[in-house]
Design an enzyme around this catalytic site. Structure first.
Site, mmCIF file in Angstrom:
data_model
loop_
_atom_site.group_PDB
_atom_site.id
_atom_site.type_symbol
_atom_site.label_atom_id
_atom_site.label_comp_id
_atom_site.label_asym_id
_atom_site.label_seq_id
_atom_site.Cartn_x
_atom_site.Cartn_y
_atom_site.Cartn_z
ATOM 1 N N THR A 1 -15.663 -12.776 -58.893
ATOM 2 C CA THR A 1 -16.299 -11.569 -59.419
ATOM 3 C C THR A 1 -15.874 -11.435 -60.875
ATOM 4 O O THR A 1 -14.827 -11.977 -61.216
ATOM 5 C CB THR A 1 -15.781 -10.327 -58.687
ATOM 6 O OG1 THR A 1 -14.373 -10.457 -58.658
ATOM 7 C CG2 THR A 1 -16.327 -10.242 -57.284
ATOM 8 N N THR A 2 -16.324 -10.766 -61.697
ATOM 9 C CA THR A 2 -17.471 -9.949 -61.951
ATOM 10 C C THR A 2 -18.283 -10.607 -63.052
ATOM 11 O O THR A 2 -17.695 -11.167 -63.972
ATOM 12 C CB THR A 2 -16.991 -8.568 -62.466
ATOM 13 O OG1 THR A 2 -16.186 -7.963 -61.483
ATOM 14 C CG2 THR A 2 -18.093 -7.680 -62.916
#
Lengths: 259, 274
Positions: free
Chosen positions: B53-54
């Site tokens: 992520t992100t």
């Protein structure tokens, strides 16, 4: 009747004669290794004859468009699946031709009740250095010729493909004297055009023993270029990019032609 | 007799130009996962996949900027702090990934080969719509694994379209394969709520709209957004000041893809973020 060995040999001989006749009018293709890569070149009026196969591999072909297309697809499939499961660097032209294409073409040729491939192909794989360039010519019967050094022959950094053996040999003889592997693009484009012209002229004369005069070759080249387009592609040696194939347009090439 | 992986195949699929179909026929790609039948009782999660992520992307004056932090986690464990979530697919396309890297990298690999395979067999470039749809199809085929709790991937796809008019195009997806074209920005992954908040704010009330930002300003906002996400989300790496690990930033423009050198990102970070 084909079960008898003699009949089989005869059938194969007939088939060879038939295929040779079909391929005979095929416009020549020249492939030349040079400083910055490999150049494929032909002069054509009709359909595309030079194709990208994989990151470092290209091919040129003459023959029946349907058969060329099937073999081209097969080559791309094989190279793509190999490159996907392993790595692009593991895709080997030598293996592609020797192990996969040649046996299938030989098989089709010798199955006298089935259709053979009406195609003759020229493959090239660009190496890191000119000495590592590989050229392979594959015949309709699976026969393979390479540019590699053997006892009988020194290593060549070019290859030619044409409708007849005589035409091809004239092209090779010309390239053996005219082409040097440290040449630049402009020089190889001209050498390739000369080779194409001499090959194309030889196709039109039936039993010329001597190579045509230099002036006649130039004249032929000029005539042909007025009503046909140059088709060419490069396999670039530049290692900063994965995909080395780049097609060159007629417009890019015309200014490079020297008299 | 041992059969080679590469054997000549008479059933040519090249006419279709669909690379995943070819791979499946040769047994080189897992078949599309079956959607599992819901079962009674609480499913027990016994294994946690590595996740990444992100990621974020937005259009600015120089094309599309795509950025991703470098952290990969499995549950509470940081598995890797130099993960590459911004992947080049071809000369003009980037796929950024949030989710399980094992699946995402495989998807990226299939996608990359699909585009080349199409161009080589069909003798023309795949259209942008075709490329966007190809990724959607891979996500849809993977949805069975998502339902089983493994293999979720939520990518962003950024590319440059030359037809009919030259413009940067930006898409994000959901795990089931729906594609959404973003007008200004997109963010996915566990830290995306914070990132979306910042990008929305900047686009509407910032010094100028995102599409008018210069390159340095765009890089600055990307770094600030990822650092903000890392504040509240443990799965997001942000900028690692101690280890000097910076997010990965790539830009798609008419001329192709540029990967910003770390020195440049570090300079912008030092000047406007730190």
């Amino acid at each position: 009747m084909i079960e008898e060995p003699y009949r089989w040999v005869e059938a194969i001989a007939n088939r060879r004669e038939y295929i040779e006749a079909q391929l005979a009018p095929g416009s020549p293709i020249a492939a030349l290794g040079y400083r910055d890569g490999i150049l494929f070149l032909t002069v054509s009026q009709t359909r595309q004859k030079i194709f990208e196969v994989y990151d470092r591999i290209a091919m040129g072909a003459i023959g029946h468009p349907g058969d060329i297309e099937r073999l081209r697809m097969a080559a791309i499939e094989l190279a793509s699946t190999e490159g996907f499961t392993r790595a692009a660097a593991d895709v080997s032209l030598r293996r592609l031709v020797h192990y996969s294409l040649s046996p299938v073409m030989k098989n089709a040729f010798e199955q006298v009740y089935g259709a053979p491939y009406l195609a003759r192909m020229l493959f090239a794989e660009v190496g890191e250095r000119p000495e590592e360039d590989l050229f392979l010519r594959v015949e309709y019967d699976g026969e393979i010729a390479t540019n590699g050094a053997t006892y009988a022959q020194a290593r060549q950094d070019f290859a030619a493909l044409s409708g007849t053996q005589q035409s091809r040999e004239q092209m090779e003889a010309l390239l053996a004297t005219e082409h040097a592997q440290d040449a630049n693009l402009e020089t190889v484009v001209n050498s390739a055009l000369d080779a194409w012209s001499i090959g194309h002229m030889t196709l039109q004369t039936d039993d010329a023993k001597e190579p045509p005069e230099r002036a006649a070759v130039r004249k032929h080249r000029e005539e042909q270029l007025t009503n046909a387009g140059i088709e060419a592609a490069l396999l670039e040696r530049d290692a900063s990019r994965a995909i080395r194939y780049r097609s060159l347009s007629d417009k890019e090439l015309r200014p490079l032609i020297r008299d | 007799m041992e059969r080679s992986l590469v054997a000549f195949d008479q059933n040519f699929s090249g006419a279709v130009g669909d690379f995943p179909v070819l791979l499946r026929r040769k047994g080189l790609l897992a078949p599309a996962a079956e959607n599992p039948v819901p079962q009674a009782g609480t499913p027990q999660k016994i294994w946690q996949p590595t996740e990444a992520t992100t990621i974020l992307a937005f259009k600015f004056s120089g094309g599309v900027l795509v950025a991703g932090d470098r952290r990969a986690t499995a549950g509470n464990t940081v598995v890797y702090d130099r993960a590459d979530k911004v992947l080049e697919i071809d000369r003009h396309s980037i796929m950024a990934i949030a989710g399980v890297p094992a699946t995402a990298w495989e998807m990226a690999r299939v996608l990359e080969h699909s585009f080349q395979y199409f161009r080589r067999t069909q003798l023309q470039e795949m259209s942008v719509d075709g490329k966007v749809r190809a990724l959607s199809k891979l996500l849809r085929d993977n949805f069975g694994f998502v339902m089983q709790g493994v293999g979720v991937v939520v990518p962003i796809f950024a590319t440059y379209d030359s037809h009919p008019k030259p413009e940067a195009r930006l898409y994000f997806y959901d795990a089931m394969g729906a594609q959404f074209e973003a007008t200004d920005y997109a963010a996915t992954g566990s830290g995306s709520p914070a990132v979306r908040g910042i990008l929305f704010y900047e686009n509407n009330w910032g010094a100028k709209p995102l599409q008018e930002l210069g390159e340095d300003e765009a890089v600055s906002i990307a770094l600030r957004a990822l650092d903000t996400a890392a504040q509240s989300d443990t799965a997001t790496g942000g900028v690692d000041r101690g280890g000097k690990i910076y997010p990965l930033i790539k830009i798609v423009s008419r001329d192709g893809i540029t990967t910003l050198p770390e020195s440049k990102i570090a300079a912008v970070f030092k000047e406007t973020v730190a």
